[in-house]
Design a protein around this motif. Structure first.
Motif, PDB file in Angstrom:
ATOM      1  N   GLN A 117       0.850  -1.188   0.000  1.00  0.00           N
ATOM      2  CA  GLN A 117       0.000   0.000   0.000  1.00  0.00           C
ATOM      3  C   GLN A 117       0.887   1.239   0.000  1.00  0.00           C
ATOM      4  O   GLN A 117       1.826   1.332   0.786  1.00  0.00           O
ATOM      5  CB  GLN A 117      -0.913   0.020   1.242  1.00  0.00           C
ATOM      6  N   VAL A 118       0.578   2.203  -0.870  1.00  0.00           N
ATOM      7  CA  VAL A 118       1.365   3.430  -0.956  1.00  0.00           C
ATOM      8  C   VAL A 118       1.143   4.257   0.306  1.00  0.00           C
ATOM      9  O   VAL A 118       0.005   4.474   0.733  1.00  0.00           O
ATOM     10  CB  VAL A 118       0.991   4.242  -2.208  1.00  0.00           C
ATOM     11  N   ILE A 119       2.245   4.721   0.886  1.00  0.00           N
ATOM     12  CA  ILE A 119       2.208   5.562   2.074  1.00  0.00           C
ATOM     13  C   ILE A 119       2.312   7.019   1.619  1.00  0.00           C
ATOM     14  O   ILE A 119       3.195   7.362   0.837  1.00  0.00           O
ATOM     15  CB  ILE A 119       3.386   5.232   3.021  1.00  0.00           C
ATOM     16  N   ALA A 120       1.433   7.856   2.125  1.00  0.00           N
ATOM     17  CA  ALA A 120       1.458   9.271   1.743  1.00  0.00           C
ATOM     18  C   ALA A 120       2.712   9.941   2.291  1.00  0.00           C
ATOM     19  O   ALA A 120       3.071   9.782   3.453  1.00  0.00           O
ATOM     20  CB  ALA A 120       0.218   9.980   2.267  1.00  0.00           C
ATOM     21  N   GLU A 121       3.359  10.680   1.433  1.00  0.00           N
ATOM     22  CA  GLU A 121       4.536  11.468   1.807  1.00  0.00           C
ATOM     23  C   GLU A 121       4.050  12.691   2.563  1.00  0.00           C
ATOM     24  O   GLU A 121       2.945  13.168   2.339  1.00  0.00           O
ATOM     25  CB  GLU A 121       5.290  11.854   0.521  1.00  0.00           C
ATOM     26  N   ASP A 122       4.850  13.217   3.469  1.00  0.00           N
ATOM     27  CA  ASP A 122       4.418  14.317   4.324  1.00  0.00           C
ATOM     28  C   ASP A 122       3.857  15.497   3.538  1.00  0.00           C
ATOM     29  O   ASP A 122       2.902  16.123   3.967  1.00  0.00           O
ATOM     30  CB  ASP A 122       5.567  14.773   5.233  1.00  0.00           C
ATOM     31  N   ALA A 123       4.428  15.813   2.375  1.00  0.00           N
ATOM     32  CA  ALA A 123       3.953  16.953   1.576  1.00  0.00           C
ATOM     33  C   ALA A 123       3.052  16.514   0.418  1.00  0.00           C
ATOM     34  O   ALA A 123       2.624  17.332  -0.378  1.00  0.00           O
ATOM     35  CB  ALA A 123       5.134  17.763   1.036  1.00  0.00           C
ATOM     36  N   GLY A 124       2.782  15.214   0.291  1.00  0.00           N
ATOM     37  CA  GLY A 124       1.885  14.721  -0.747  1.00  0.00           C
ATOM     38  C   GLY A 124       2.506  14.570  -2.128  1.00  0.00           C
ATOM     39  O   GLY A 124       1.798  14.478  -3.114  1.00  0.00           O
ATOM     40  N   LEU A 125       3.833  14.547  -2.218  1.00  0.00           N
ATOM     41  CA  LEU A 125       4.504  14.422  -3.513  1.00  0.00           C
ATOM     42  C   LEU A 125       4.466  12.986  -4.024  1.00  0.00           C
ATOM     43  O   LEU A 125       4.547  12.044  -3.247  1.00  0.00           O
ATOM     44  CB  LEU A 125       5.957  14.876  -3.395  1.00  0.00           C
ATOM     45  N   THR A 126       4.362  12.836  -5.359  1.00  0.00           N
ATOM     46  CA  THR A 126       4.366  11.498  -5.947  1.00  0.00           C
ATOM     47  C   THR A 126       5.183  11.410  -7.225  1.00  0.00           C
ATOM     48  O   THR A 126       5.332  10.330  -7.779  1.00  0.00           O
ATOM     49  CB  THR A 126       2.939  11.024  -6.263  1.00  0.00           C
ATOM     50  N   ILE A 127       5.676  12.530  -7.745  1.00  0.00           N
ATOM     51  CA  ILE A 127       6.490  12.495  -8.962  1.00  0.00           C
ATOM     52  C   ILE A 127       7.743  13.330  -8.771  1.00  0.00           C
ATOM     53  O   ILE A 127       7.812  14.208  -7.920  1.00  0.00           O
ATOM     54  CB  ILE A 127       5.724  12.993 -10.212  1.00  0.00           C
TER      55      ILE A 127
END
Length: 168
Positions: A117-127
């Motif tokens: 399961q993908v864990i959300a990064e603190d600032a919401g970045l994905t790329i």
């Protein structure tokens, strides 16, 4: 004196049962540039199971990126095909420096848990775009995690320059 000692033992046991007592926080650091480039050419495979800093384990398809005779980064295969895996025994701040595979490319990145399961990064970045290196921070609970380049519209892997873990 015996009563005072027993009281301390009882308090310690009560606190330990709540999970509040543990060894001093530890930190771990992986720096791709510290991997020897001797006898290695650009894009040579790093063997699955290779462990760095006695904490980070390479899984799947991961290559060593060499430039000017030195390791600059490692490259994780696209679609989750390669990873840097680690297990936290307690809550920690995890900082990753990642980049795409070329100056004009865009790559997806993620940290996934043991259930993928993908864990959300603190600032919401994905790329990430280009090769300058973007610093991404996660606050993670105890558990097993992997840094991957997930399946995405970009259809490419990503580079990892460093990973730091600081337990809290």
């Amino acid at each position: 004196l015996y009563a005072a000692y027993m009281w301390r033992v009882m308090v310690y046991i009560a606190v330990a049962e709540k999970g509040e007592v543990s060894a001093d926080p530890k930190s771990y650091h992986f720096e791709a540039s510290s991997i020897s480039a001797e006898g290695v050419t650009d894009k040579d495979t790093i063997a699955a199971g290779t462990v760095y800093s006695e904490f980070f384990t390479i899984t799947g398809s991961v290559t060593q990126r060499i430039s000017s005779g030195a390791t600059k980064s490692i490259e994780l295969a696209k679609n989750g095909g390669g990873a840097v895996a680690f297990t936290l025994s307690r809550k920690a701040v995890v900082t990753v420096v990642v980049a795409s595979t070329s100056g004009s490319n865009t790559s997806a990145f993620a940290v996934v848990d043991a259930l993928n399961q993908v864990i959300a990064e603190d600032a919401g970045l994905t790329i990430v775009e280009g090769t300058d290196g973007l610093t991404i921070t996660y606050t993670l609970e105890a558990g097993s995690y992997s840094i991957i380049s997930p399946e995405s519209e970009y259809n490419r892997g990503m580079r990892v320059y460093s990973v730091s873990v600081v337990e809290q």
